[in-house]
Write a protein that holds these residues in place. Structure first.
Motif, mmCIF file in Angstrom:
data_model
loop_
_atom_site.group_PDB
_atom_site.id
_atom_site.type_symbol
_atom_site.label_atom_id
_atom_site.label_comp_id
_atom_site.label_asym_id
_atom_site.label_seq_id
_atom_site.Cartn_x
_atom_site.Cartn_y
_atom_site.Cartn_z
ATOM 1 N N PHE A 5 -9.845 5.188 -22.171
ATOM 2 C CA PHE A 5 -9.066 4.846 -20.984
ATOM 3 C C PHE A 5 -7.916 5.829 -20.814
ATOM 4 N N PHE A 6 -7.833 6.399 -19.602
ATOM 5 C CA PHE A 6 -6.706 7.239 -19.208
ATOM 6 C C PHE A 6 -5.835 6.460 -18.228
ATOM 7 N N ARG A 7 -4.548 6.584 -18.402
ATOM 8 C CA ARG A 7 -3.637 5.961 -17.441
ATOM 9 C C ARG A 7 -3.224 6.993 -16.399
ATOM 10 N N LEU A 8 -3.235 6.569 -15.139
ATOM 11 C CA LEU A 8 -2.724 7.391 -14.042
ATOM 12 C C LEU A 8 -1.306 6.929 -13.765
ATOM 13 N N ASP A 9 -0.321 7.697 -14.209
ATOM 14 C CA ASP A 9 1.069 7.297 -14.055
ATOM 15 C C ASP A 9 1.518 7.419 -12.606
ATOM 16 N N ASN A 10 2.369 6.470 -12.234
ATOM 17 C CA ASN A 10 3.022 6.481 -10.926
ATOM 18 C C ASN A 10 2.059 6.700 -9.758
ATOM 19 N N PRO A 11 1.002 5.904 -9.672
ATOM 20 C CA PRO A 11 0.147 6.040 -8.488
ATOM 21 C C PRO A 11 0.922 5.629 -7.249
ATOM 22 N N SER A 12 0.520 6.168 -6.127
ATOM 23 C CA SER A 12 1.220 5.832 -4.891
ATOM 24 C C SER A 12 1.093 4.347 -4.609
ATOM 25 N N ASN A 13 2.136 3.785 -4.018
ATOM 26 C CA ASN A 13 2.133 2.360 -3.691
ATOM 27 C C ASN A 13 1.290 2.153 -2.444
ATOM 28 N N VAL A 14 0.053 1.771 -2.633
ATOM 29 C CA VAL A 14 -0.901 1.703 -1.529
ATOM 30 C C VAL A 14 -1.242 0.250 -1.229
ATOM 31 N N ASP A 15 -1.084 -0.138 0.017
ATOM 32 C CA ASP A 15 -1.478 -1.479 0.461
ATOM 33 C C ASP A 15 -2.738 -1.348 1.306
ATOM 34 N N LEU A 16 -3.840 -1.809 0.762
ATOM 35 C CA LEU A 16 -5.127 -1.687 1.457
ATOM 36 C C LEU A 16 -5.581 -3.004 2.069
ATOM 37 N N SER A 17 -4.760 -4.018 1.970
ATOM 38 C CA SER A 17 -5.153 -5.337 2.474
ATOM 39 C C SER A 17 -5.387 -5.298 3.980
ATOM 40 N N GLY A 18 -6.474 -5.941 4.392
ATOM 41 C CA GLY A 18 -6.791 -6.055 5.810
ATOM 42 C C GLY A 18 -7.478 -4.847 6.408
ATOM 43 N N LEU A 19 -7.685 -3.792 5.624
ATOM 44 C CA LEU A 19 -8.314 -2.587 6.162
ATOM 45 C C LEU A 19 -9.834 -2.688 6.087
ATOM 46 N N THR A 20 -10.490 -2.092 7.054
ATOM 47 C CA THR A 20 -11.946 -1.998 6.999
ATOM 48 C C THR A 20 -12.345 -0.929 5.997
ATOM 49 N N GLY A 21 -13.625 -0.915 5.641
ATOM 50 C CA GLY A 21 -14.103 0.097 4.719
ATOM 51 C C GLY A 21 -13.845 1.497 5.234
ATOM 52 N N PHE A 22 -14.054 1.717 6.524
ATOM 53 C CA PHE A 22 -13.821 3.039 7.109
ATOM 54 C C PHE A 22 -12.344 3.416 7.040
ATOM 55 N N GLN A 23 -11.469 2.460 7.312
ATOM 56 C CA GLN A 23 -10.032 2.734 7.260
ATOM 57 C C GLN A 23 -9.583 3.049 5.832
ATOM 58 N N ILE A 24 -10.188 2.356 4.848
ATOM 59 C CA ILE A 24 -9.868 2.658 3.449
ATOM 60 C C ILE A 24 -10.268 4.092 3.117
ATOM 61 N N MET A 25 -11.445 4.504 3.576
ATOM 62 C CA MET A 25 -11.893 5.868 3.319
ATOM 63 C C MET A 25 -10.978 6.882 3.990
ATOM 64 N N GLN A 26 -10.548 6.576 5.199
ATOM 65 C CA GLN A 26 -9.622 7.484 5.871
ATOM 66 C C GLN A 26 -8.332 7.628 5.072
ATOM 67 N N LYS A 27 -7.848 6.511 4.545
ATOM 68 C CA LYS A 27 -6.625 6.536 3.754
ATOM 69 C C LYS A 27 -6.814 7.381 2.489
#
Length: 768
Positions: free
Chosen positions: A595-617
């Protein structure tokens, strides 16, 4: 009823007229079925866990922790946390919709959810569910055997032996099949249908009782589509037989009514899958069966009568091993063994047929059971009615070997009915019940010895070690990360039903979600759907790009199962260590998972997004057309590329790309259609670079854009066409191109190419 039963009460009633009421039998003889069910529960526990450990059922370590056992753990956990259809912790961030995998198992899942309310954890739910199945099989079997006139002691014996057929333990990974208590209940209703023709087609009692009977059939249909289908066969055959014997349609009417309700129940169970297919389209990658598989997964008569694999007697175990290693079409059908008692009963069914043909009068119950056993065998055997059903009705039913459970009940019931008739001829001289008890006890001892295997201490220790290693490793990951953190899992593995990848088996990646409480995992999205296609193509990208994409989606770590790589993931781990500036922060005890840890990932809120919108993000768009590249309407579509711009939702009617572009191909689709993710501008100029093929030179190319229809001539050679479009208030989301004369190069003698070519597309763009 008191255990001190008189001989007369134990003997088969020579004047059997019709089945007794099942509820009445269970109400009067509660001490027998309660005693038997409790005994079955703890005997099963001892046979799995050993003596004396099994006296207290194991709740902390699952009985099975590999293959489909992990799959069932995953389903149980989903049911406990919500329901099996959706779970945000699998297939993150797209979710894991299980509706593509149709089934009629609502009752099984509901029972597991109820058990989970007692806080025993997933392992406790699975183990208790397995053991409770033994109690229920005994109760149903005992009650049904009593209703058809078998004595108490032989009903008790028959129920025990049916409860402990080899199938019950060998199918522990396919947990739902171990709840086969529905089999004797379907036989009961088959007997009722057969004898109903004598008394007329009527339901005694109030409308409330009729409603309860209706609900009970719905209930039976919710324990698996296979058992429902096998039950339908039993009831229909019994109803038709009663109709012929009694010269009255009452039996058939009863059978058809019962079958109709069972079918309604199955349809109710699978209706969410049908609705999902209507809304999201068919998923051609999941649960697609071929009629040929009915031949592969059928059973053979030899498998019913030879000893089961792992028999206590080495010689008999070798008989099974020699057969299974030398003969073709050996798969899950090895679980079909009936045991010695069931095999004798199976042979008796043929003998009853001989007696009937010879005009020797036999008990009607013998005849009906023999008929049911033989018909069930004809459905289950390779090349039998099951293969015909799969070819003509539905190829979704392929595992016809599972009908062996129903064959087992009919065979064991017939064995004890005949045995009791035989024993009753000698009991008059004994003036006691000793003979009954002695014969019954002998059958049970021989049958249990023959049908079961002792606990495997080494297997238990191995399962415990593997499970605890996974549990502790995942707990360490959970301790490093905030609640709800997401883990990107490598290698990519489709779900469900896929072959192993090197040393990594189909469902091994499920150990993450199964052993965690709040973490979210990338594995487990339904293959063929957007989330799965996203991770499928992302895994093909360089690891640098994968890290960039998953960071944008807020993933907090990378979980690598080294068993899925030919080089044990050494190159991948070295690359990631270099990119992240250090080695893995955690390793499983055997170093197979890191297991590798990814430190300080961006604070991403994906709630309510469609699959296409998630991919765009994520900056990475991919679907069934493959990876996408960012582009605008004014930049348009370059048909020389293998990939597509991200504003395109779907394309049909085009051939594969060539260095200059793509041909329309009428073999692929009658016309070319391009669907977009957003509406086109209300006013624009369509600029199209095209070239016609053969007969399409100087012919019209019909273009549909919303309500707009345009015909433009396509001159010879590559040319650019400008078409002014004004859709007004109707914003179009698709374009259709209809070539005039699709023709194959082979048809006009140009080449052997069979494609029906019309117009070649080079570039398309929209100028506002």
């Amino acid at each position: 009823m008191s255990p001190d039963v008189k001989v007369e009460e134990m003997k088969c009633l020579s004047g059997f007229e019709r089945p007794a009421s099942l509820l009445s039998v269970l109400r009067k003889e509660w001490i027998w079925w309660i005693s038997g069910s409790v005994f079955s529960f703890f005997l099963a526990s001892v046979l799995v866990s050993g003596w004396p450990a099994g006296l207290l059922p194991e709740l902390s370590i699952p009985y099975t922790y590999q293959g489909d056992g992990l799959f069932h753990s995953w389903m149980a956990q989903r049911s406990i946390e919500g329901w099996v259809f959706d779970n945000p912790r699998s297939g993150y961030p797209f979710g894991s919709d299980f509706r593509d995998y149709p089934g009629s198992d609502a009752a099984n899942l509901f029972v597991q959810k109820v058990i989970g309310l007692f806080g025993v954890g997933v392992s406790g739910v699975l183990n208790l569910y397995f053991l409770i199945g033994f109690a229920l099989v005994f109760i149903a079997s005992y009650g049904v055997l009593r209703t058809i006139g078998l004595s108490v002691v032989f009903s008790f014996s028959g129920a025990l032996l049916f409860d402990f057929i080899p199938f019950h333990f060998q199918r522990i990974q396919h947990l739902f099949y171990t709840w086969y208590f529905v089999a004797p209940l379907f036989f009961y209703f088959g007997f009722v249908a057969f004898y109903r023709g004598v008394e007329g087609f009527r339901f005694a009692g109030s409308k409330l009782l009729l409603l309860l009977l209706f609900l009970f059939f719905i209930f039976l249909s919710s324990f698996g589509v296979y058992y429902s289908l096998f039950g339908v066969i039993v009831i229909l055959v019994s109803g038709v037989s009663g109709w012929i014997k009694n010269r009255s349609g009452n039996s058939l009417k009863y059978a058809l009514a019962a079958v109709a309700v069972v079918c309604v129940g199955v349809l109710a169970n699978v209706s969410p899958s049908f609705y999902n297919k209507k809304i999201n389209g068919a998923n051609v990658e999941v649960a697609v069966r071929s009629p040929v598989e009915a031949e592969v997964y059928g059973l053979k008569m030899m498998q019913l009568v030879i000893p089961h694999t792992g028999h206590r007697i080495p010689y008999l175990a070798n008989v099974a091993n020699r057969y299974n290693s030398a003969y073709p079409l050996i798969n899950e059908n090895v679980t079909a063994s009936l045991g010695v008692v069931g095999s004798v009963g199976f042979a008796l069914s043929f003998l009853v047929v001989v007696f009937n043909i010879s005009d020797r009068k036999t008990d009607t119950r013998y005849s009906l059971l023999s008929l049911l056993v033989l018909v069930l065998f004809l459905f289950g055997t390779i090349g039998g009615f099951g293969a015909l059903f799969s070819g003509l009705v539905s190829s979704s039913i392929r595992g016809w070997n599972r009908i062996s459970v129903f064959i087992a009940f009919g065979s064991i019931a017939l064995f004890f009915l005949v045995l009791e008739r035989f024993v009753s001829k000698f009991s008059f001289s004994l003036k006691s019940k000793s003979l009954y008890f002695g014969v019954a006890a002998g059958c049970v001892l021989v049958g249990i010895f023959d049908q079961t295997v002792p606990a495997c201490p080494a297997c238990i220790v191995n399962t415990k070690n593997v499970y605890e290693s996974d549990r502790d490793f995942v707990a360490r990951i959970e301790g490093l990360l905030p609640q709800g953190a997401a883990i990107y899992q490598l290698p990519y593995m489709p779900f469900p039903e896929v072959p192993p990848r090197h040393r990594l088996n189909a469902y091994d990646l499920m150990v993450g979600v199964v052993n965690s409480k709040m973490l979210r995992w990338s594995y487990g999205g339904m293959k063929g759907r957007p989330g799965d296609l996203f991770f499928r193509d992302l895994a093909k990208e360089p690891i640098e790009k994968q890290l960039d994409v998953v960071r944008r989606l807020g993933f907090s770590g990378i979980y690598i199962d080294r068993r899925g790589y030919e080089d044990n993931a050494q190159a991948l781990i070295a690359q990631i260590s270099s990119l992240l500036g250090g080695p893995p922060v955690l390793s499983r005890a055997d170093d197979e998972i890191v297991f590798f840890r990814l430190d300080n990932p961006s604070n991403v809120d994906l709630s309510g997004l469609t699959g296409f919108q998630i991919m765009q993000k994520a900056g990475y768009v991919v679907d069934k057309l493959g990876p996408r590249y960012p582009a605008t309407f004014s930049e348009g579509i370059d048909f020389t590329r293998k990939d597509w711009p991200d504003f395109v939702r779907n394309v049909s009617g085009l051939s594969d790309p060539e260095p200059w572009g793509r041909w329309s191909d009428a073999n692929v689709g009658p016309f070319v259609r391009i669907d977009f993710n957003a509406p086109l501008p209300p006013k624009f100029t369509l600029i199209l670079d095209v070239q016609p093929f053969g007969p399409n030179v100087d012919q019209n190319l019909l273009i549909n854009i919303g309500a707009q229809v345009r015909n433009v001539k396509v001159p010879a050679g590559p040319s650019q066409i400008h078409v002014a479009i004004d859709t007004g208030d109707q914003r179009a989301e698709s374009i259709e191109f209809h070539p005039s004369k699709p023709t194959s190069p082979k048809a006009i003698g140009v080449s052997a190419d069979n494609r029906k070519l019309g117009v070649g597309f080079i570039r398309l763009r929209f100028e506002e």
